[in-house]
Write a protein that holds these residues in place. Structure first.
Motif, PDB file in Angstrom:
ATOM      1  N   ALA A   7       0.863  -1.185   0.000  1.00  0.00           N
ATOM      2  CA  ALA A   7       0.000   0.000   0.000  1.00  0.00           C
ATOM      3  C   ALA A   7       0.897   1.232   0.000  1.00  0.00           C
ATOM      4  O   ALA A   7       1.891   1.285   0.722  1.00  0.00           O
ATOM      5  N   THR A   8       0.556   2.190  -0.825  1.00  0.00           N
ATOM      6  CA  THR A   8       1.265   3.466  -0.857  1.00  0.00           C
ATOM      7  C   THR A   8       0.289   4.542  -0.407  1.00  0.00           C
ATOM      8  O   THR A   8      -0.777   4.698  -0.994  1.00  0.00           O
ATOM      9  N   LEU A  22       5.313  11.089   9.820  1.00  0.00           N
ATOM     10  CA  LEU A  22       4.129  10.559  10.479  1.00  0.00           C
ATOM     11  C   LEU A  22       4.100   9.036  10.401  1.00  0.00           C
ATOM     12  O   LEU A  22       4.527   8.447   9.414  1.00  0.00           O
ATOM     13  N   ALA A  23       3.605   8.410  11.457  1.00  0.00           N
ATOM     14  CA  ALA A  23       3.413   6.958  11.464  1.00  0.00           C
ATOM     15  C   ALA A  23       2.065   6.655  10.830  1.00  0.00           C
ATOM     16  O   ALA A  23       1.043   7.213  11.230  1.00  0.00           O
ATOM     17  N   VAL A  24       2.065   5.791   9.824  1.00  0.00           N
ATOM     18  CA  VAL A  24       0.854   5.404   9.112  1.00  0.00           C
ATOM     19  C   VAL A  24       0.631   3.914   9.340  1.00  0.00           C
ATOM     20  O   VAL A  24       1.531   3.109   9.096  1.00  0.00           O
ATOM     21  N   GLU A  25      -0.554   3.554   9.820  1.00  0.00           N
ATOM     22  CA  GLU A  25      -0.883   2.150  10.029  1.00  0.00           C
ATOM     23  C   GLU A  25      -1.903   1.713   8.989  1.00  0.00           C
ATOM     24  O   GLU A  25      -2.895   2.416   8.755  1.00  0.00           O
ATOM     25  N   VAL A  26      -1.630   0.577   8.354  1.00  0.00           N
ATOM     26  CA  VAL A  26      -2.518   0.022   7.327  1.00  0.00           C
ATOM     27  C   VAL A  26      -2.860  -1.411   7.703  1.00  0.00           C
ATOM     28  O   VAL A  26      -1.980  -2.190   8.085  1.00  0.00           O
ATOM     29  N   ALA A  27      -4.144  -1.740   7.590  1.00  0.00           N
ATOM     30  CA  ALA A  27      -4.610  -3.109   7.813  1.00  0.00           C
ATOM     31  C   ALA A  27      -4.912  -3.745   6.456  1.00  0.00           C
ATOM     32  O   ALA A  27      -5.661  -3.175   5.657  1.00  0.00           O
ATOM     33  N   PHE A  28      -4.292  -4.879   6.195  1.00  0.00           N
ATOM     34  CA  PHE A  28      -4.552  -5.654   4.985  1.00  0.00           C
ATOM     35  C   PHE A  28      -5.567  -6.746   5.326  1.00  0.00           C
ATOM     36  O   PHE A  28      -5.484  -7.389   6.380  1.00  0.00           O
ATOM     37  N   SER A  29      -6.515  -6.969   4.414  1.00  0.00           N
ATOM     38  CA  SER A  29      -7.490  -8.040   4.606  1.00  0.00           C
ATOM     39  C   SER A  29      -7.788  -8.683   3.260  1.00  0.00           C
ATOM     40  O   SER A  29      -7.430  -8.156   2.217  1.00  0.00           O
ATOM     41  N   GLY A  30      -8.446  -9.819   3.303  1.00  0.00           N
ATOM     42  CA  GLY A  30      -8.744 -10.557   2.079  1.00  0.00           C
ATOM     43  C   GLY A  30      -7.967 -11.855   2.075  1.00  0.00           C
ATOM     44  O   GLY A  30      -7.905 -12.545   3.087  1.00  0.00           O
ATOM     45  N   VAL A  32      -4.851 -12.159   2.033  1.00  0.00           N
ATOM     46  CA  VAL A  32      -3.739 -11.966   2.959  1.00  0.00           C
ATOM     47  C   VAL A  32      -4.231 -10.999   4.030  1.00  0.00           C
ATOM     48  O   VAL A  32      -5.093 -10.168   3.786  1.00  0.00           O
ATOM     49  N   ALA A  33      -3.691 -11.124   5.230  1.00  0.00           N
ATOM     50  CA  ALA A  33      -4.144 -10.253   6.312  1.00  0.00           C
ATOM     51  C   ALA A  33      -2.961  -9.882   7.198  1.00  0.00           C
ATOM     52  O   ALA A  33      -2.014 -10.651   7.347  1.00  0.00           O
ATOM     53  N   GLY A  34      -3.030  -8.694   7.755  1.00  0.00           N
ATOM     54  CA  GLY A  34      -2.000  -8.231   8.671  1.00  0.00           C
ATOM     55  C   GLY A  34      -2.073  -6.729   8.823  1.00  0.00           C
ATOM     56  O   GLY A  34      -2.770  -6.047   8.069  1.00  0.00           O
ATOM     57  N   VAL A  35      -1.390  -6.230   9.825  1.00  0.00           N
ATOM     58  CA  VAL A  35      -1.328  -4.796  10.089  1.00  0.00           C
ATOM     59  C   VAL A  35       0.143  -4.390  10.071  1.00  0.00           C
ATOM     60  O   VAL A  35       0.977  -5.053  10.689  1.00  0.00           O
ATOM     61  N   VAL A  36       0.454  -3.327   9.327  1.00  0.00           N
ATOM     62  CA  VAL A  36       1.835  -2.845   9.241  1.00  0.00           C
ATOM     63  C   VAL A  36       1.855  -1.329   9.471  1.00  0.00           C
ATOM     64  O   VAL A  36       0.868  -0.642   9.239  1.00  0.00           O
ATOM     65  N   THR A  37       3.004  -0.854   9.934  1.00  0.00           N
ATOM     66  CA  THR A  37       3.197   0.575  10.168  1.00  0.00           C
ATOM     67  C   THR A  37       4.421   1.030   9.392  1.00  0.00           C
ATOM     68  O   THR A  37       5.436   0.329   9.337  1.00  0.00           O
ATOM     69  N   SER A  58      -5.860 -11.416  -4.049  1.00  0.00           N
ATOM     70  CA  SER A  58      -6.509 -10.111  -3.928  1.00  0.00           C
ATOM     71  C   SER A  58      -6.541  -9.706  -2.456  1.00  0.00           C
ATOM     72  O   SER A  58      -6.532 -10.562  -1.562  1.00  0.00           O
ATOM     73  N   PHE A  59      -6.563  -8.408  -2.214  1.00  0.00           N
ATOM     74  CA  PHE A  59      -6.586  -7.911  -0.849  1.00  0.00           C
ATOM     75  C   PHE A  59      -7.155  -6.496  -0.841  1.00  0.00           C
ATOM     76  O   PHE A  59      -7.274  -5.851  -1.877  1.00  0.00           O
ATOM     77  N   THR A  60      -7.500  -6.044   0.333  1.00  0.00           N
ATOM     78  CA  THR A  60      -7.901  -4.662   0.561  1.00  0.00           C
ATOM     79  C   THR A  60      -6.961  -4.084   1.603  1.00  0.00           C
ATOM     80  O   THR A  60      -6.607  -4.759   2.572  1.00  0.00           O
ATOM     81  N   ALA A  61      -6.543  -2.852   1.393  1.00  0.00           N
ATOM     82  CA  ALA A  61      -5.692  -2.144   2.347  1.00  0.00           C
ATOM     83  C   ALA A  61      -6.452  -0.924   2.847  1.00  0.00           C
ATOM     84  O   ALA A  61      -6.976  -0.149   2.044  1.00  0.00           O
ATOM     85  N   CYS A  62      -6.533  -0.785   4.182  1.00  0.00           N
ATOM     86  CA  CYS A  62      -7.246   0.342   4.793  1.00  0.00           C
ATOM     87  C   CYS A  62      -6.327   1.084   5.752  1.00  0.00           C
ATOM     88  O   CYS A  62      -5.674   0.464   6.602  1.00  0.00           O
ATOM     89  N   VAL A  63      -6.283   2.390   5.622  1.00  0.00           N
ATOM     90  CA  VAL A  63      -5.544   3.210   6.586  1.00  0.00           C
ATOM     91  C   VAL A  63      -6.343   3.206   7.882  1.00  0.00           C
ATOM     92  O   VAL A  63      -7.519   3.571   7.902  1.00  0.00           O
ATOM     93  N   THR A  64      -5.714   2.774   8.967  1.00  0.00           N
ATOM     94  CA  THR A  64      -6.408   2.708  10.257  1.00  0.00           C
ATOM     95  C   THR A  64      -5.975   3.817  11.202  1.00  0.00           C
ATOM     96  O   THR A  64      -6.716   4.161  12.112  1.00  0.00           O
ATOM     97  N   SER A  65      -4.769   4.365  11.000  1.00  0.00           N
ATOM     98  CA  SER A  65      -4.359   5.508  11.816  1.00  0.00           C
ATOM     99  C   SER A  65      -3.196   6.229  11.171  1.00  0.00           C
ATOM    100  O   SER A  65      -2.425   5.648  10.398  1.00  0.00           O
ATOM    101  N   VAL A  66      -3.107   7.505  11.492  1.00  0.00           N
ATOM    102  CA  VAL A  66      -1.970   8.346  11.127  1.00  0.00           C
ATOM    103  C   VAL A  66      -1.647   9.145  12.383  1.00  0.00           C
ATOM    104  O   VAL A  66      -2.525   9.801  12.944  1.00  0.00           O
ATOM    105  N   SER A  67      -0.400   9.069  12.845  1.00  0.00           N
ATOM    106  CA  SER A  67      -0.074   9.749  14.090  1.00  0.00           C
ATOM    107  C   SER A  67       1.308  10.382  14.029  1.00  0.00           C
ATOM    108  O   SER A  67       2.180   9.952  13.282  1.00  0.00           O
ATOM    109  N   GLY A  68       1.472  11.408  14.839  1.00  0.00           N
ATOM    110  CA  GLY A  68       2.741  12.097  14.943  1.00  0.00           C
ATOM    111  C   GLY A  68       2.586  13.304  15.839  1.00  0.00           C
ATOM    112  O   GLY A  68       1.463  13.743  16.130  1.00  0.00           O
TER     113      GLY A  68
END
Length: 86
Positions: A7-8, A22-30, A32-37, A58-68
């Motif tokens: 995910a970009t 900024l720290a960006v957290e993305v959750a992958f689902s479908g 493949v699944a996982g959460v990365v920062t 196939s997968f979906t990537a969702c931004v779950t948080s942005v922090s700083g």
């Protein structure tokens, strides 16, 4: 071959300027699944590599948080919050 979900994410401030560090957290689902920062660079871009899998998937990537420091994340201001692989 082995493929990786990716995910970009681009983060801009209220004046449409890129925000670095900024720290960006993305959750992958479908399939493949996982959460990365990851962290935004000087262009406000964070490239987040998710899970690997053999063959296409196939997968979906969702931004779950942005922090700083000094940053208030407003998900309602997102142009895109979730995107599906193509």
């Amino acid at each position: 071959p082995i493929w990786r979900a990716r995910a970009t994410v681009t983060v801009l401030d209220d004046a449409d300027r890129p925000v670095e560090g900024l720290a960006v957290e993305v959750a992958f689902s479908g399939e493949v699944a996982g959460v990365v920062t990851g962290f935004t660079d000087a262009s406000g871009v964070a490239v987040l590599d998710g899970p690997k899998r053999k063959g296409t998937f196939s997968f979906t990537a969702c931004v779950t948080s942005v922090s700083g420091s000094g940053w208030d994340y407003d998900s309602a201001a997102n142009t895109v919050t979730c995107a599906a692989s193509q």
